[in-house]
Design an enzyme around this catalytic site. Sequence first.
Site, PDB file in Angstrom:
ATOM      1  N   HIS A 184       0.919  -1.042   0.087  1.00 23.32           N
ATOM      2  CA  HIS A 184      -0.005  -0.130   0.109  1.00 23.32           C
ATOM      3  C   HIS A 184       1.018   1.164  -0.097  1.00 23.32           C
ATOM      4  O   HIS A 184       0.580   2.145  -0.741  1.00 23.32           O
ATOM      5  CB  HIS A 184      -0.962  -0.032   1.265  1.00 23.32           C
ATOM      6  N   ARG A 285      -8.710   0.717 -14.530  1.00 18.55           N
ATOM      7  CA  ARG A 285      -9.006  -0.443 -13.744  1.00 18.55           C
ATOM      8  C   ARG A 285     -10.435  -0.312 -13.136  1.00 18.55           C
ATOM      9  O   ARG A 285     -10.638   0.396 -12.207  1.00 18.55           O
ATOM     10  CB  ARG A 285      -7.806  -0.563 -12.462  1.00 18.55           C
ATOM     11  N   ARG A 321     -10.033  -1.955 -18.799  1.00 18.92           N
ATOM     12  CA  ARG A 321     -10.091  -3.386 -18.346  1.00 18.92           C
ATOM     13  C   ARG A 321     -11.495  -3.608 -17.684  1.00 18.92           C
ATOM     14  O   ARG A 321     -11.947  -2.858 -16.901  1.00 18.92           O
ATOM     15  CB  ARG A 321      -8.891  -3.689 -17.544  1.00 18.92           C
ATOM     16  N   GLU A 410      -0.753 -11.655 -18.351  1.00 17.61           N
ATOM     17  CA  GLU A 410      -0.541 -11.731 -16.933  1.00 17.61           C
ATOM     18  C   GLU A 410       0.045 -12.782 -16.525  1.00 17.61           C
ATOM     19  O   GLU A 410       0.308 -13.150 -15.335  1.00 17.61           O
ATOM     20  CB  GLU A 410      -1.439 -10.977 -15.974  1.00 17.61           C
ATOM     21  N   ASN A 433       3.035  -6.706 -13.121  1.00 19.45           N
ATOM     22  CA  ASN A 433       3.008  -7.196 -11.713  1.00 19.45           C
ATOM     23  C   ASN A 433       2.531  -8.542 -11.647  1.00 19.45           C
ATOM     24  O   ASN A 433       3.160  -9.297 -10.762  1.00 19.45           O
ATOM     25  CB  ASN A 433       1.783  -6.167 -11.115  1.00 19.45           C
ATOM     26  N   ASP A 434       1.354  -8.935 -12.160  1.00 20.93           N
ATOM     27  CA  ASP A 434       0.951 -10.336 -12.158  1.00 20.93           C
ATOM     28  C   ASP A 434       1.794 -11.310 -12.912  1.00 20.93           C
ATOM     29  O   ASP A 434       2.169 -12.323 -12.612  1.00 20.93           O
ATOM     30  CB  ASP A 434      -0.256 -10.603 -12.737  1.00 20.93           C
ATOM     31  N   ARG A 444       2.847 -11.042  -5.174  1.00 20.48           N
ATOM     32  CA  ARG A 444       2.941  -9.770  -5.041  1.00 20.48           C
ATOM     33  C   ARG A 444       2.811  -8.978  -3.767  1.00 20.48           C
ATOM     34  O   ARG A 444       3.429  -7.901  -3.645  1.00 20.48           O
ATOM     35  CB  ARG A 444       2.457  -9.100  -6.268  1.00 20.48           C
ATOM     36  N   CYS A 481       1.548  -2.465 -19.313  1.00 18.26           N
ATOM     37  CA  CYS A 481       0.556  -1.464 -18.229  1.00 18.26           C
ATOM     38  C   CYS A 481       0.976  -1.986 -16.756  1.00 18.26           C
ATOM     39  O   CYS A 481       0.301  -1.205 -15.952  1.00 18.26           O
ATOM     40  CB  CYS A 481      -0.892  -1.442 -18.641  1.00 18.26           C
TER      41      CYS A 481
HETATM   42  C1  PEP Z   1      -0.641  -6.170 -13.755  1.00 17.96           C
HETATM   43  O1  PEP Z   1      -0.796  -7.143 -13.229  1.00 17.96           O
HETATM   44  O2  PEP Z   1       0.704  -5.920 -13.994  1.00 17.96           O
HETATM   45  C2  PEP Z   1      -1.717  -5.050 -13.768  1.00 17.96           C
HETATM   46  C3  PEP Z   1      -1.348  -3.924 -14.496  1.00 17.96           C
HETATM   47  O3  PEP Z   1      -2.857  -5.395 -13.294  1.00 17.96           O
HETATM   48  P1  PEP Z   1      -3.124  -5.175 -11.747  1.00 17.96           P
HETATM   49  O4  PEP Z   1      -1.962  -4.502 -11.129  1.00 17.96           O
HETATM   50  O5  PEP Z   1      -4.329  -4.228 -11.587  1.00 17.96           O
HETATM   51  O6  PEP Z   1      -3.337  -6.592 -11.181  1.00 17.96           O
HETATM   52 MG    MG Z   2      -2.611  -7.561 -12.810  1.00 16.28          MG
END
Ligand code: PEP
Ligand code: MG
Length: 548
Positions: A184, A285, A321, A410, A433-434, A444, A481
């Site tokens: 956070h 998002r 998305r 992802e 990120n995923d 994560r 992204c």
């Molecule tokens: C990601 O997973 O990189 C992504 C952009 O989606 P989120 O962070 O919302 O899962």
């Molecule tokens: Mg994601």
Amino acid sequence: MAEIHGEGIGQGVAQGPVALMSAPLEAPTDAPSTRTPDEEKQAVAAAVSATAAELNARGERAGGSAQDVLEAQAMMAEDPTLLEQVHERIDQGATAEYAVHVAFAAFAEQLKALGGYLGERAADLADVAQRVIAHLRGVQAPGVPDPGHPFVLVAADLAPADTALLDLDQVLAVVTTDGGPTSHTAILAREKGIVAVVGTGEASFTEGETVIVDAANDAVVTDPTDEQLAEAAERAAARAAAAAAPVTTGALADGTAVPLLANLGSPDGAAEALELGAEGVGLFRTEFLFLSSDEAPSVESQKESYRRLLEAFAGKKVVVRVLDAGADKPLPFLTDVEEENPALGRRGIRALQHREQILRDQLTALAQADAETDADLWVMAPMVATVDETEYFTSLAKELGLKTTGVMVEVPSSALLAEEILRHADFASIGTNDLVQYTMAADRLLGSVAHLQSPWHPAALRLIKMVADGGAANGKPVGVCGEAAADPLLAVVLAGLGVQTLSMSPSALADVRAELARHTLEDARRIAQAALAASNADSAKSAARAAA
Ligand code: PEP
Ligand code: MG
């Protein structure tokens, strides 16, 4: 001089005196009071009014919605019913501290039982109780310190309530010992452009000592030399100058366009993103609009939000998305909370396919908003793992009137299948990120595995390259992204791997724009090659730095 390592958020550097976030107070015991009830009551009265005065003063300094929250807390401190309950316990022989502790806790329990908005106030009440008890003990209240001058905040991690009240004129930088790059604290730091280094581990800092927080180099320098302080100040000034430079479109030094887009979670962020030079939206998002909804949103209510977003970006590309529910973003009306392992459960497109009416309503709302506005709307599905899911989503979205339909990559399977997937999708957007979480099998949100979560890892870079190649083979665009796009040097690597657009928190746009402009496409390809050939994340980053 000593260097403490962590994960830098953004590219900033700042310096200043440390103020430590104080630890929660130890709970008072029920040892009988040695003072008279009147003495205990007087002590409570003094502590309560000092707490209220302090909260009101903080509120006045903070202004805006934080002021409302703090003033409401000040009123809680002086609530007459609560005070009566404190007095009752004192009359039964309790100390002032213990009476406050028990009476406030009982009241918080009542609020919690009511649920909803009042239930959420229980945490505020607990905070007020801690402050009153701190006054009774004559110690510093727990939570964000207020030394009366700008400071570097050092904490284990920050709770959302702490971060909401951070006074950005006072907080020069944030250092956390726990928490990873997607904690956070990290998200807030990125959003607000606060210089931060997170996850430094068991490092110890001393109240008042001067440190340099060097996010660009993932380090905190303690006991810095005069030269280091001067160099850090120079870099901070250069960054400030770059941020103030005229906003241009994203491009490499040879003129190759790399459009820079914004990641948004609400139409409210549109104006700021545009001001910072976003050329459109690369990731909207939508689940952020409905995190606390108990019921699936209606077509009408969704359409209104999408219309506002598309109007703000008239003439520009906007990638929306569809709901990504589950794991770190549970939605009460869509997520199965019984799953043992939600990150590997029915999340993203899997949840939507299971509850198709929700997806149909969302796509309908998007198509209606699109028909009334002039932005170039693209829609994509999260967490796509198979060619079948790709076909399912893109054909349903087309059937419901959407023109440009794609998928997020992802999950490693969809990177491995990118060439086939992109035969059925108009575009792909890589969510690093995923993608990193699933490639490295590292949660994560978990600080203890943060060292495995770097998008610099060659395993992730090689998958990204497969997606870019799959796009090129089909003549379809591929963007990134995830947070990787917000790291300036990694952005150059991504461009070198064949990624065509980069989408990020708007606060990162200026740094990425400046770094891209320093390298030609040929350079970017060479830098990417150096990173790809490395065997771990650190060496990939060093190799890229050396090549750049
Ligand atoms: C990601 O997973 O990189 C992504 C952009 O989606 P989120 O962070 O919302 O899962
Ligand atoms: Mg994601």
